[in-house]
Motif scaffolding. Structure first.
Motif, mmCIF file in Angstrom:
data_model
loop_
_atom_site.group_PDB
_atom_site.id
_atom_site.type_symbol
_atom_site.label_atom_id
_atom_site.label_comp_id
_atom_site.label_asym_id
_atom_site.label_seq_id
_atom_site.Cartn_x
_atom_site.Cartn_y
_atom_site.Cartn_z
ATOM 1 N N ALA A 12 56.067 38.716 8.095
ATOM 2 C CA ALA A 12 56.433 39.303 9.387
ATOM 3 C C ALA A 12 57.918 39.077 9.678
ATOM 4 O O ALA A 12 58.599 39.936 10.231
ATOM 5 N N ARG A 13 58.415 37.897 9.296
ATOM 6 C CA ARG A 13 59.837 37.586 9.508
ATOM 7 C C ARG A 13 60.728 38.562 8.763
ATOM 8 O O ARG A 13 61.755 38.991 9.253
ATOM 9 N N LYS A 14 60.298 38.894 7.554
ATOM 10 C CA LYS A 14 61.053 39.819 6.712
ATOM 11 C C LYS A 14 61.212 41.170 7.399
ATOM 12 O O LYS A 14 62.167 41.890 7.151
ATOM 13 N N HIS A 15 60.244 41.516 8.213
ATOM 14 C CA HIS A 15 60.290 42.806 8.899
ATOM 15 C C HIS A 15 60.927 42.679 10.285
ATOM 16 O O HIS A 15 60.747 43.552 11.133
ATOM 17 N N ASN A 16 61.631 41.574 10.496
ATOM 18 C CA ASN A 16 62.318 41.326 11.765
ATOM 19 C C ASN A 16 61.395 41.385 12.970
ATOM 20 O O ASN A 16 61.801 41.821 14.046
ATOM 21 N N ALA A 17 60.177 40.989 12.767
ATOM 22 C CA ALA A 17 59.225 40.998 13.868
ATOM 23 C C ALA A 17 59.521 39.834 14.807
ATOM 24 O O ALA A 17 60.006 38.796 14.387
#
Ligand SMILES: [Zn+2]
Length: 105
Positions: A12-17
């Motif tokens: 999720a972090r990778k998707h800037n969530a």
């Protein structure tokens, strides 16, 4: 067991969530994961993280085999033996432990 949840948060972090709403996992009957323990770990791991309050959806996948002799597909118990002809089979499902989807904001 913690690692699949950490992985989901990492993803999720990778998707800037900013916030994870829901994590869906596929858990096989033979994955070695205890669902109750996973749910408990989920609450602990997500507390005060970006997944705090997120829903955990678990899709349970049955332990299934396919006969190497006759091709029949069957539900396995302890043994991977065809219930039609008695020959051995190979595992076709039940060992999964993976992230199916993550819903984020
Ligand atoms: Zn068979």
């Amino acid at each position: 067991m913690m690692s699949i949840l950490d992985l989901a948060i990492e993803e999720a972090r990778k998707h800037n969530a900013e916030k994870i709403q829901r994590i869906s996992l596929e858990v096989g009957a033979k994955s070695g994961v205890v669902i109750d323990a996973l749910e408990f770990a989920f609450e602990t791991v997500t507390r005060n993280s970006m997944a705090d309050g997120a829903q955990l959806t678990i899709h349970f996948i049955p332990y299934r085999g396919e006969c190497i002799s006759c091709g029949h597909q069957f539900d396995c118990t302890e043994f991977l033996v065809c219930d039609k002809c008695g020959n051995f089979g190979k595992i076709i499902s039940g060992q999964e432990l993976r992230i199916e989807s993550i819903e984020v904001d």
